[in-house]
Design a protein around this motif. Structure first.
Motif, PDB file in Angstrom:
ATOM      1  N   UNK A 375       0.918  -1.086  -0.136  1.00 53.06           N
ATOM      2  CA  UNK A 375       0.053   0.574  -0.324  1.00 53.06           C
ATOM      3  C   UNK A 375       1.132   1.084   0.071  1.00 53.06           C
ATOM      4  N   UNK A 376       1.929   0.680   0.559  1.00 59.36           N
ATOM      5  CA  UNK A 376       2.752   2.418   0.570  1.00 59.36           C
ATOM      6  C   UNK A 376       3.999   2.415  -0.498  1.00 59.36           C
ATOM      7  N   UNK A 377       3.745   1.859  -1.424  1.00 61.18           N
ATOM      8  CA  UNK A 377       4.290   2.004  -2.611  1.00 61.18           C
ATOM      9  C   UNK A 377       3.528   2.554  -3.787  1.00 61.18           C
ATOM     10  N   UNK A 378       1.613   1.712  -3.013  1.00 57.23           N
ATOM     11  CA  UNK A 378       1.081   2.650  -4.339  1.00 57.23           C
ATOM     12  C   UNK A 378       1.064   3.988  -3.875  1.00 57.23           C
ATOM     13  N   UNK A 481       4.489   4.345 -11.447  1.00 55.01           N
ATOM     14  CA  UNK A 481       4.946   3.746 -11.876  1.00 55.01           C
ATOM     15  C   UNK A 481       5.832   2.948 -10.787  1.00 55.01           C
ATOM     16  N   UNK A 482       6.568   1.553 -11.295  1.00 55.55           N
ATOM     17  CA  UNK A 482       6.517   0.126 -10.298  1.00 55.55           C
ATOM     18  C   UNK A 482       7.338   0.987  -9.269  1.00 55.55           C
ATOM     19  N   UNK A 487      12.700  -1.287  -2.663  1.00 55.59           N
ATOM     20  CA  UNK A 487      11.366  -1.215  -1.535  1.00 55.59           C
ATOM     21  C   UNK A 487      10.257  -3.165  -2.679  1.00 55.59           C
ATOM     22  N   UNK A 488      10.559  -3.137  -3.728  1.00 54.69           N
ATOM     23  CA  UNK A 488       9.604  -4.421  -4.405  1.00 54.69           C
ATOM     24  C   UNK A 488      10.288  -6.202  -3.760  1.00 54.69           C
TER      25      UNK A 488
END
Lengths: 680, 101
Positions: A375-378, A481-482, A487-488
């Motif tokens: 969710x943080x990434x989003x 963007x990714x 993070x991933x």
């Protein structure tokens, strides 16, 4: 401190045949985290990543140490199924016979499992945060506090006595407060931090009194000792009941259970890695851990203790899942989901499904940390927390999306994802309690099944609104963007565990987890009927959610149906926040605090000021009148008198030698005359 | 020779010396008057020795000591007078008031 160490009598109590290899040094692990915090505060600012590198390195050490301890503990369990754990302590404080406070640690299956959870999630979150927090304000402070939190949590996990546990418990509360309020420039954030701190404090008071009751009854803070006494009937059942209910207050506060759950959604004001580590995977399960740790106390109390636990858990799990359905803020959905899942564990403990609850801590940590980090990434990508600003992100952020969906499916408890195995065991536990005739068990079973449906429903809604459908963000300004690899990669690692993490607890002969953590000879039986029922409900819930929010099959505006008042109730979070604000915060703040302020200003300060004034006046009197006037006056006047007398008498010294001689002769003649005439 | 005669003589001499010390202004005369007083005392020593000394000549020896000390005293006294004269061209005591307040 030195004298304490000098008088410390070291004694290890081992219940197993042999001591631990890695377990001997388990105490080092929390110390590493604490030292890391101190180091970051001291020198973090001067490093290129402003302290993140120290935090990550320390977490790698913590994780590896946790794994070593874990495997050491497993080796003992495999060697002896009745192994009760390894304990070692030195004397911390000695108040005379029978009241010694120890500084020690205890490793058993439960603690070992928790160490792996804390170590791994903390490591993932640190790595993730190193990228997520780059360029943010106060990064050094952030990582130091994160390390401090990890150390505190490990202290709670490893503590062999309740006082140490309380110390770690409050350390977690402090770090939570600091991290929620990390962006304190915004007033809501600092308010949320204060709210979290004060609300959990309400429960902590109960926790403290529970500790006092147990100390009074058992004469010791030692966890193993208290549990043993409780199991042997060495403490009266009534006392145990009181203690259990008081301890449970602490769990209610820390694990955000009804009616003290309101702080957790607001705690989402903190940075997302904080939400993942503290408010999803670790700190909030400390309440569950506390109940599990002291489970003999609950189990040997009157039935009402565990029934209260079960009922509170049941209420919370349903109301939180309902709230998760209507949230617009992605993180708030997850926050209510966390409350709901924690309540699942609490309710599970309430019906005696001990292993299942701890197993759910284990699986929940993986998929909920994953969900928060994803969710943080989003949020990073669309610069908004609101699902109304998302949608259609699947193609833009494939890794984030896939891992998030994995986490969501684990949360919704579809087989074979991790969540399924633990949730299924919990439902089986409730079912067994219900068939045994427990009314609390029946309530729990119903609540759990209802929540299984609701959970899948809000997961479907969340996934649909975030990753599918038409984009609702402003494509002019936002270009999702990714996220970067730092993070991933943690997302992928956690996603792997969200899939496979539950496989250690597959019911049957292969059930490893039940061997690691168990209470008595309890075992979770696999019940195909329950598994099919709960999975069916989850599927139905998911389908309903998907149909409403993705396919748009149901075009009813809920605000125009008979459900409208209920919808409003949910939107306002059952008015609980308003009730607390109007019923507690406002009277306390406006009346009690004002009155206290008045008393402080007028009465206490008045007394202090009067005392000050008297002191000043008497000091002035002593200086001006006694010292300056009397004493100095005496001395000065004496000197002046001498001077004046000398001024007058000096004229007799004429310098004429013959006068001196005359005086001398006169004197001698007088003496001689006196001698001759008076015969003296 | 009766003791009383000698005592009368020495008393007279002593009084002459006292008068000289108190009343004369010339420093040299004052010093001489001191010598007269000392010699009056010497006579007393010798006279009393004749009455109470017996075979031992204690009074005479004392008189010799007094004479020696008087000589030393006079040496210093005259030297002071000489210096005063060199500085202020006078030997008159009422004009010398160096010890005044």
């Amino acid at each position: 401190m030195v004298s304490l160490l000098a008088t410390a009598a070291e004694h290890g109590t081992e219940t197993a045949a042999s001591g631990g290899g890695a377990m001997e040094l388990a105490w080092v692990i929390p110390v590493i985290a604490m030292v890391s915090a101190a180091l970051i505060w001291a020198i973090g600012k001067r490093l290129p990543m402003r302290g993140a590198e120290i935090g990550v390195a320390a977490m790698i050490a913590v994780f590896i140490g946790g794994l070593l301890v874990f495997f050491d503990a497993i080796a003992h369990i495999n060697a002896d199924a009745e192994w009760h754990g390894f304990e070692k302590a030195v004397t911390w404080m000695n108040f005379g016979p029978g009241s010694t406070v120890e500084l020690g640690y205890m490793v058993d299956g439960l603690a070992a499992v928790m160490m792996v959870i804390v170590g791994f999630v903390a490591l993932m979150v640190h790595i993730y945060a190193a990228s997520y927090m780059k360029g943010e304000v106060r990064v050094t402070h952030f990582f130091a506090t994160l390390s401090l939190f990890t150390g505190s949590m490990l202290t709670v996990v490893l503590a062999n006595n309740l006082l140490m546990m309380l110390v770690g418990w409050e350390g977690m509360g402090l770090s939570s407060y600091l991290l929620i309020g990390h962006w304190w420039e915004k007033h809501e954030n600092s308010s949320a931090a204060i709210k979290a701190f004060l609300t959990t404090r309400v429960g902590d008071i109960g926790f403290m009194f529970g500790i006092f009751v147990l100390f009074w009854a058992a004469g010791s803070f030692n966890v193993a000792h208290i549990n043993e006494l409780a199991a042997d009937g060495g403490i009266a059942r009534g006392t145990l009941t009181v203690a259990a209910l008081l301890l449970f207050c602490g769990a209610v506060g820390k694990s955000a259970q009804f009616p003290l759950h309101t702080w957790l959604p607001d705690a989402m004001a903190g940075p997302t890695p904080v939400s993942a580590l503290i408010h999803a995977a670790t700190m909030v399960v400390a309440g569950v851990y506390l109940v599990a740790r002291m489970f003999p106390v609950f189990d040997n109390a009157f039935d009402v203790a565990l029934d209260v636990v079960a009922v509170i858990g049941s209420i919370t799990t349903v109301i939180a899942a309902l709230l998760a359905l209507v949230q617009q803020d992605l993180k708030r959905v997850l926050a209510y989901s966390t409350i709901s899942q924690l309540a699942y564990m609490i309710a599970g403990l309430g019906v005696g499904a001990y292993t299942a609850s701890v197993f759910h801590i284990w699986t929940h940590a993986w998929f909920k940390a994953l969900l928060f980090l994803a969710a943080g990434s989003v949020i990073h990508a669309v610069h908004s927390n609101n699902m109304t600003d998302m949608g259609g992100l699947f193609r833009k952020m494939p890794i984030t999306s896939i891992t998030y969906i994995v986490g969501g499916l684990a949360l919704a408890a579809f087989p074979p994802f991790a969540g399924f195995w633990s949730k299924d065991e919990l439902v089986v536990g409730a079912y067994e309690a219900a068939t045994a005739g427990s009314r609390a068990g029946t309530l729990t079973l119903v609540a759990m099944l209802l929540t299984a449906f609701l959970t899948a429903c809000y997961v479907a809604r969340m996934l649909a609104l975030t990753f599918f459908g038409k984009p609702r963000y402003d494509p002019e300004h936002v270009h999702p963007h990714e996220s970067p690899k730092l993070m991933t990669y943690p997302l992928i690692a956690l996603a792997a565990l969200a899939v496979a993490g539950g496989w250690v607890g597959i019911p049957g002969e292969m059930n490893q987890f039940g061997r690691w953590v168990h209470y008595g000879d309890e075992h979770a039986a696999f019940n195909p009927m329950i598994a099919i029922l709960s999975t069916g409900l989850a599927l139905a819930g998911f389908a309903a959610g998907w149909a409403i929010f993705r396919m748009g099959k149901v075009k009813i505006d809920v605000r125009k149906t008979a459900l409208a008042p209920f919808y409003r109730l949910l939107l306002n979070r059952y008015y609980l926040d308003d009730i607390y604000f109007k019923g507690i915060v406002r009277p306390v703040r406006d009346r009690l605090s004002a009155a206290a302020y008045w008393i402080n200003q007028k009465v206490l300060d008045g007394a202090v000021n009067a005392a000050g004034m008297v002191a000043v006046a008497s000091g002035r009197f002593a200086y001006r009148d006694v010292d300056q006037g009397l004493i100095d006056g005496l001395v000065n006047n004496l000197a002046r008198l001498t001077g004046r007398t000398g001024d007058k008498l000096k004229f007799w010294q004429t310098g004429n030698m013959q006068r001196y001689a005359a005086a001398m002769f006169l004197g001698v003649a007088t003496l001689v005359g006196a001698f001759v005439f008076f015969r003296i | 020779m009766p003791l009383n005669w000698v005592l009368v003589l020495t008393t007279f001499l002593f009084c002459v010396g006292v008068y000289g010390v108190l009343a004369r202004r010339n420093a040299v005369i004052v010093l001489m008057s001191i010598e007269i007083m000392l010699n009056a005392v010497n006579l007393n020593f010798i006279a009393f020795n004749g009455v109470v000394g017996g075979e031992r000549l204690i009074g005479q020896v004392f008189a010799l000591f007094v004479i020696a000390i008087a000589a030393a005293e006079l040496g210093i006294g005259l030297a002071i007078v000489l210096l005063i004269y060199r500085n202020s061209f006078t030997v008159s005591l009422d004009e010398v008031n160096l010890l005044r307040w």
